[in-house]
Design a protein around this motif. Structure first.
Motif, PDB file in Angstrom:
ATOM      1  N   SER A 172       0.830  -1.207   0.000  1.00  0.00           N
ATOM      2  CA  SER A 172       0.000   0.000   0.000  1.00  0.00           C
ATOM      3  C   SER A 172       0.864   1.256   0.000  1.00  0.00           C
ATOM      4  O   SER A 172       0.522   2.258  -0.648  1.00  0.00           O
ATOM      5  CB  SER A 172      -0.931  -0.009   1.217  1.00  0.00           C
ATOM      6  OG  SER A 172      -1.889  -1.047   1.110  1.00  0.00           O
ATOM      7  N   LEU A 176      -3.921   9.171  -2.268  1.00  0.00           N
ATOM      8  CA  LEU A 176      -4.742   8.609  -1.190  1.00  0.00           C
ATOM      9  C   LEU A 176      -5.954   7.880  -1.755  1.00  0.00           C
ATOM     10  O   LEU A 176      -6.261   6.750  -1.348  1.00  0.00           O
ATOM     11  CB  LEU A 176      -5.185   9.723  -0.244  1.00  0.00           C
ATOM     12  CG  LEU A 176      -6.026   9.284   0.961  1.00  0.00           C
ATOM     13  CD1 LEU A 176      -5.244   8.305   1.834  1.00  0.00           C
ATOM     14  CD2 LEU A 176      -6.455  10.503   1.779  1.00  0.00           C
ATOM     15  N   THR A 181      -4.839   4.620  -3.475  1.00  0.00           N
ATOM     16  CA  THR A 181      -4.422   3.598  -2.512  1.00  0.00           C
ATOM     17  C   THR A 181      -5.622   2.942  -1.842  1.00  0.00           C
ATOM     18  O   THR A 181      -5.672   1.716  -1.680  1.00  0.00           O
ATOM     19  CB  THR A 181      -3.498   4.216  -1.449  1.00  0.00           C
ATOM     20  OG1 THR A 181      -2.368   4.813  -2.094  1.00  0.00           O
ATOM     21  CG2 THR A 181      -3.009   3.165  -0.473  1.00  0.00           C
ATOM     22  N   VAL A 182      -6.613   3.744  -1.466  1.00  0.00           N
ATOM     23  CA  VAL A 182      -7.824   3.203  -0.833  1.00  0.00           C
ATOM     24  C   VAL A 182      -8.599   2.333  -1.817  1.00  0.00           C
ATOM     25  O   VAL A 182      -9.056   1.233  -1.480  1.00  0.00           O
ATOM     26  CB  VAL A 182      -8.710   4.345  -0.296  1.00  0.00           C
ATOM     27  CG1 VAL A 182     -10.065   3.797   0.152  1.00  0.00           C
ATOM     28  CG2 VAL A 182      -8.015   5.062   0.852  1.00  0.00           C
ATOM     29  N   ALA A 223      -6.890  -0.984  -2.295  1.00  0.00           N
ATOM     30  CA  ALA A 223      -6.981  -1.863  -1.131  1.00  0.00           C
ATOM     31  C   ALA A 223      -8.356  -2.514  -1.011  1.00  0.00           C
ATOM     32  O   ALA A 223      -8.467  -3.660  -0.573  1.00  0.00           O
ATOM     33  CB  ALA A 223      -6.663  -1.074   0.144  1.00  0.00           C
ATOM     34  N   PHE A 224      -9.419  -1.811  -1.418  1.00  0.00           N
ATOM     35  CA  PHE A 224     -10.776  -2.293  -1.204  1.00  0.00           C
ATOM     36  C   PHE A 224     -11.394  -2.946  -2.433  1.00  0.00           C
ATOM     37  O   PHE A 224     -12.576  -3.272  -2.425  1.00  0.00           O
ATOM     38  CB  PHE A 224     -11.676  -1.141  -0.739  1.00  0.00           C
ATOM     39  CG  PHE A 224     -11.500  -0.793   0.712  1.00  0.00           C
ATOM     40  CD1 PHE A 224     -12.333  -1.336   1.679  1.00  0.00           C
ATOM     41  CD2 PHE A 224     -10.485   0.051   1.113  1.00  0.00           C
ATOM     42  CE1 PHE A 224     -12.169  -1.019   3.015  1.00  0.00           C
ATOM     43  CE2 PHE A 224     -10.306   0.379   2.446  1.00  0.00           C
ATOM     44  CZ  PHE A 224     -11.147  -0.158   3.402  1.00  0.00           C
TER      45      PHE A 224
END
Length: 236
Positions: free
Chosen positions: A166, A200, A203-204, A207-208
């Protein structure tokens, strides 16, 4: 004498040259991937990342060569169809396995067409390039770093991620966004600030995301975030 035939001929020649440059680049990428796969079929993950990173850079060629939007969108449709079929037939061995539980390659091709359709008519192809390259380099390198050096795992929706991966996603996303903004707009304060928000968001989303949908959410989310932040902060 009318200049229309001359202009049409020049446009046709330019388009042929554009096709040749893009085709040459893609040829090199797929030859390298085929060589890796033939060298050792167990390198399937490396093959996928070579194709993932290599083909994504086509968006830079499309931008720099000013390739018409209809060409990019048409290519996206064709490759989306090939990618879709490859999940059921061995069209792209080493990139998609039959029955593989990820639609990443399909979403990858779709995202390129959607971003070209969105930003080419606005004459702001830099945002399409930003979105695709954030996914290409950020997601690609994050996966490699996470698999090789991920010593601090965490889980999201049943998926295992790593803080190292991440962090790589955030850093590469910031760098991609900053480089494009710097090249287009120069060293403004927005050039340094906007990439923080874009990185940001990317990256989120990475990740999801499940089943390879990050190849759609990351480029579209990154491009939309950069576009909205720029148009908001540009007037402050």
């Amino acid at each position: 004498m009318s200049l229309t035939p001359v202009i049409a001929l020049e446009s046709a020649i330019n388009l042929e040259l554009q096709f040749a440059v893009v085709g040459l680049w893609l040829g090199v990428v797929f030859l390298l991937a085929a060589w890796l796969y033939r060298l050792n079929p167990t390198y399937s993950e490396a093959v996928r990342k070579v194709v993932h990173i290599g083909t994504g850079n086509v968006i830079l060629l499309a931008w720099w060569l000013d390739i018409p939007a209809w060409v990019g969108i048409s290519a996206s449709i064709v490759f989306s169809a090939i990618a879709f079929l490859s999940y059921y037939f061995p069209i792209l061995p080493g990139i998609n396995g039959v029955g593989r539980q990820s639609w990443g390659t399909f979403f990858y091709a779709v995202s390129i067409g959607l971003l070209i359709a969105a930003f080419w008519p606005l004459q702001q192809p830099q945002f399409a390039a930003l979105g695709i390259l954030t996914m290409t380099w950020g997601d690609g390198l994050a996966a490699l770093v996470g698999q090789r050096f991920g010593k601090h795992p965490y889980r999201v929706w049943g998926m295992q991620k790593s803080w190292e991966g991440s962090a790589t996603m955030f850093g590469i996303s910031y760098l991609v966004c900053w480089l494009i903004f710097w090249a287009v707009y120069g060293s403004l304060w927005q050039t340094w600030l906007i990439p923080v928000g874009v990185a940001l968001v990317a990256t989120v989303l990475e990740a999801f995301s499940k089943l390879g949908i990050d190849n759609l959410t990351v480029p579209i989310g990154s491009a939309a975030c950069a576009f909205l932040l720029y148009n908001w902060l540009h007037f402050i």
